[in-house]
Motif scaffolding. Structure first.
Motif, PDB file in Angstrom:
ATOM      1  N   ALA A 202      14.110  -1.045  13.357  1.00 44.27           N
ATOM      2  CA  ALA A 202      13.758  -0.377  14.612  1.00 44.27           C
ATOM      3  C   ALA A 202      14.768  -0.715  15.705  1.00 44.27           C
ATOM      4  N   GLU A 203      15.205   0.295  16.443  1.00 44.29           N
ATOM      5  CA  GLU A 203      16.066   0.107  17.592  1.00 44.29           C
ATOM      6  C   GLU A 203      15.229   0.258  18.853  1.00 44.29           C
ATOM      7  N   PRO A 204      15.790  -0.070  20.027  1.00 43.67           N
ATOM      8  CA  PRO A 204      15.017   0.080  21.263  1.00 43.67           C
ATOM      9  C   PRO A 204      14.413   1.480  21.380  1.00 43.67           C
ATOM     10  N   GLY A 205      13.124   1.539  21.608  1.00 36.95           N
ATOM     11  CA  GLY A 205      12.428   2.825  21.719  1.00 36.95           C
ATOM     12  C   GLY A 205      11.821   3.301  20.425  1.00 36.95           C
ATOM     13  N   ASP A 206      12.253   2.730  19.287  1.00 38.21           N
ATOM     14  CA  ASP A 206      11.689   3.103  17.982  1.00 38.21           C
ATOM     15  C   ASP A 206      10.475   2.239  17.664  1.00 38.21           C
ATOM     16  N   ASN A 207       9.557   2.818  16.922  1.00 40.29           N
ATOM     17  CA  ASN A 207       8.411   2.069  16.405  1.00 40.29           C
ATOM     18  C   ASN A 207       8.200   2.510  14.967  1.00 40.29           C
ATOM     19  N   LEU A 208       8.755   1.766  14.017  1.00 42.32           N
ATOM     20  CA  LEU A 208       8.703   2.158  12.613  1.00 42.32           C
ATOM     21  C   LEU A 208       7.468   1.626  11.896  1.00 42.32           C
ATOM     22  N   ASN A 209       6.866   0.570  12.431  1.00 42.55           N
ATOM     23  CA  ASN A 209       5.717  -0.045  11.779  1.00 42.55           C
ATOM     24  C   ASN A 209       4.416   0.646  12.173  1.00 42.55           C
ATOM     25  N   ILE A 210       3.587   0.917  11.176  1.00 44.98           N
ATOM     26  CA  ILE A 210       2.296   1.567  11.404  1.00 44.98           C
ATOM     27  C   ILE A 210       1.211   0.499  11.285  1.00 44.98           C
ATOM     28  N   ASN A 211       0.591   0.185  12.398  1.00 45.64           N
ATOM     29  CA  ASN A 211      -0.370  -0.911  12.442  1.00 45.64           C
ATOM     30  C   ASN A 211      -1.653  -0.456  13.161  1.00 45.64           C
ATOM     31  N   PRO A 212      -2.769  -0.383  12.420  1.00 43.23           N
ATOM     32  CA  PRO A 212      -2.932  -0.724  11.010  1.00 43.23           C
ATOM     33  C   PRO A 212      -2.354   0.374  10.112  1.00 43.23           C
ATOM     34  N   PRO A 213      -2.045   0.029   8.858  1.00 47.52           N
ATOM     35  CA  PRO A 213      -1.538   1.032   7.912  1.00 47.52           C
ATOM     36  C   PRO A 213      -2.518   2.182   7.734  1.00 47.52           C
ATOM     37  N   GLN A 214      -1.983   3.366   7.401  1.00 48.62           N
ATOM     38  CA  GLN A 214      -2.797   4.570   7.290  1.00 48.62           C
ATOM     39  C   GLN A 214      -2.610   5.227   5.924  1.00 48.62           C
ATOM     40  N   SER A 215      -3.641   5.938   5.476  1.00 49.02           N
ATOM     41  CA  SER A 215      -3.542   6.671   4.210  1.00 49.02           C
ATOM     42  C   SER A 215      -3.183   8.138   4.427  1.00 49.02           C
TER      43      SER A 215
ATOM     44  N   THR B 264       1.855  -1.567  -7.590  1.00 48.66           N
ATOM     45  CA  THR B 264       2.851  -0.637  -7.058  1.00 48.66           C
ATOM     46  C   THR B 264       3.481   0.227  -8.138  1.00 48.66           C
ATOM     47  N   VAL B 265       3.909  -0.377  -9.247  1.00 51.48           N
ATOM     48  CA  VAL B 265       4.583   0.389 -10.301  1.00 51.48           C
ATOM     49  C   VAL B 265       3.630   1.399 -10.912  1.00 51.48           C
ATOM     50  N   LEU B 266       2.384   1.007 -11.150  1.00 49.85           N
ATOM     51  CA  LEU B 266       1.414   1.935 -11.735  1.00 49.85           C
ATOM     52  C   LEU B 266       1.177   3.113 -10.809  1.00 49.85           C
ATOM     53  N   LEU B 267       1.047   2.837  -9.511  1.00 45.46           N
ATOM     54  CA  LEU B 267       0.825   3.915  -8.554  1.00 45.46           C
ATOM     55  C   LEU B 267       2.033   4.842  -8.505  1.00 45.46           C
TER      56      LEU B 267
ATOM     57  N   ALA C  33      -1.602   9.124   1.016  1.00 43.97           N
ATOM     58  CA  ALA C  33      -1.533   8.080  -0.008  1.00 43.97           C
ATOM     59  C   ALA C  33      -2.923   7.932  -0.608  1.00 43.97           C
ATOM     60  N   THR C  34      -3.044   8.161  -1.902  1.00 43.43           N
ATOM     61  CA  THR C  34      -4.375   8.221  -2.511  1.00 43.43           C
ATOM     62  C   THR C  34      -4.988   6.856  -2.775  1.00 43.43           C
ATOM     63  N   SER C  35      -4.162   5.820  -2.941  1.00 46.33           N
ATOM     64  CA  SER C  35      -4.716   4.489  -3.219  1.00 46.33           C
ATOM     65  C   SER C  35      -4.186   3.433  -2.262  1.00 46.33           C
ATOM     66  N   GLY C  36      -2.883   3.411  -2.037  1.00 43.80           N
ATOM     67  CA  GLY C  36      -2.321   2.466  -1.087  1.00 43.80           C
ATOM     68  C   GLY C  36      -2.409   3.011   0.328  1.00 43.80           C
TER      69      GLY C  36
ATOM     70  N   ILE D  68       4.286  12.697  -5.907  1.00 45.15           N
ATOM     71  CA  ILE D  68       5.014  11.695  -6.672  1.00 45.15           C
ATOM     72  C   ILE D  68       4.179  10.416  -6.625  1.00 45.15           C
ATOM     73  N   GLY D  69       3.755   9.946  -7.801  1.00 49.85           N
ATOM     74  CA  GLY D  69       2.960   8.734  -7.839  1.00 49.85           C
ATOM     75  C   GLY D  69       1.734   8.806  -6.970  1.00 49.85           C
ATOM     76  N   ASP D  70       1.640   7.915  -6.012  1.00 50.62           N
ATOM     77  CA  ASP D  70       0.461   7.763  -5.163  1.00 50.62           C
ATOM     78  C   ASP D  70       0.450   8.723  -3.979  1.00 50.62           C
ATOM     79  N   GLU D  71       1.556   9.407  -3.705  1.00 50.52           N
ATOM     80  CA  GLU D  71       1.645  10.181  -2.463  1.00 50.52           C
ATOM     81  C   GLU D  71       1.756  11.681  -2.719  1.00 50.52           C
ATOM     82  N   THR D  72       1.035  12.428  -1.878  1.00 56.74           N
ATOM     83  CA  THR D  72       1.061  13.893  -1.909  1.00 56.74           C
ATOM     84  C   THR D  72       1.494  14.402  -0.549  1.00 56.74           C
ATOM     85  N   PHE D  73       2.412  15.364  -0.546  1.00 60.06           N
ATOM     86  CA  PHE D  73       2.942  15.954   0.679  1.00 60.06           C
ATOM     87  C   PHE D  73       2.502  17.412   0.755  1.00 60.06           C
TER      88      PHE D  73
END
Length: 227
Positions: A156-169, A205-208, A103-106, A41-46
């Protein structure tokens, strides 16, 4: 807002038609596994779909529909179907869902998850959804936990880490879903969804999302020339 040149508008229409004609956005889990299938879908392939189920009363991979979607600037991957444990005595079950997202571009900067389901009675049944997210080198970059009283992770709740730093493709994701009944009862999930929040270059974003990667690239080139 500045209008796109007509040749870009025409190209967008061609790419949308070609993308919709060739890319699958939904399929059942059994078929995805047996054919090494992918959803786009758009920029992402699963892809790289896999599962391991043990002890479940109801689970048929051919009846589990996996769907990739895009809404409100966010990508989603959803499993829908009967995933349940029903027992008149003590029992446990487990379901592992594995896949890779590209993610092919973002790049993906944050993940979260939510589900539709129930564990009854609440005093004698439980469920948990533990998610681990790894980069292409196998490093743990994010994780989250849901249970019978926590149906979603918008923050994010205690024990969760939702942010990916640095972002990954490229990310490899595992969902470990646990079911349990202490005496008698049931645990059921009808839908579990994963969301992916990208951090693409501003304005694309919309184009992707529409699968218009060549158009997005042309816009970036024009921005560089204008700057």
């Amino acid at each position: 807002m500045k209008k796109l040149p007509m040749y870009l508008v025409a190209a967008m229409a061609v790419v949308v038609f070609a993308s919709e004609a060739s890319a699958a956005t939904t399929d059942n889990l059994q078929h995805l596994m047996s054919t090494a299938g992918t959803l786009t879908i758009g920029d992402e392939t699963f892809g790289n779909f896999d599962y391991l189920a043990s002890g479940l009363t109801n689970f048929d991979p051919s009846q589990i529909q996996v769907t990739a979607s895009f809404s409100g600037g966010v990508y989603y991957l959803t499993w829908a179907g009967n995933m349940s444990l029903v027992s008149g005595g003590p029992a446990t079950a487990d379901l592992l869902l594995n896949y890779r997202v590209t993610a092919t571009s973002g790049q993906i900067g944050m993940i979260d998850q939510f589900y539709t389901g129930s564990a009854q009675p609440q005093s004698a049944a439980f469920l948990s959804i533990d998610e681990t997210v790894r980069d292409s080198n196998g490093n743990l970059v994010a994780n989250s936990h849901l249970d019978a009283n926590d149906l979603s992770d918008p923050f994010a709740e205690p024990g969760d880490n939702l942010n990916i730093n640095p972002p990954q493709s490229i990310l490899d994701v595992t969902k470990d879903i646990g079911f349990g009944v202490v005496n008698s009862g049931f645990v059921t999930i009808s839908e579990v969804t994963q969301s992916f929040h990208e951090v693409p270059e501003s304005g694309t974003t919309v184009l992707l999302a529409l699968g218009l990667v060549p158009i997005a690239a042309e816009i970036r080139r024009r921005k560089r020339r204008a700057g």
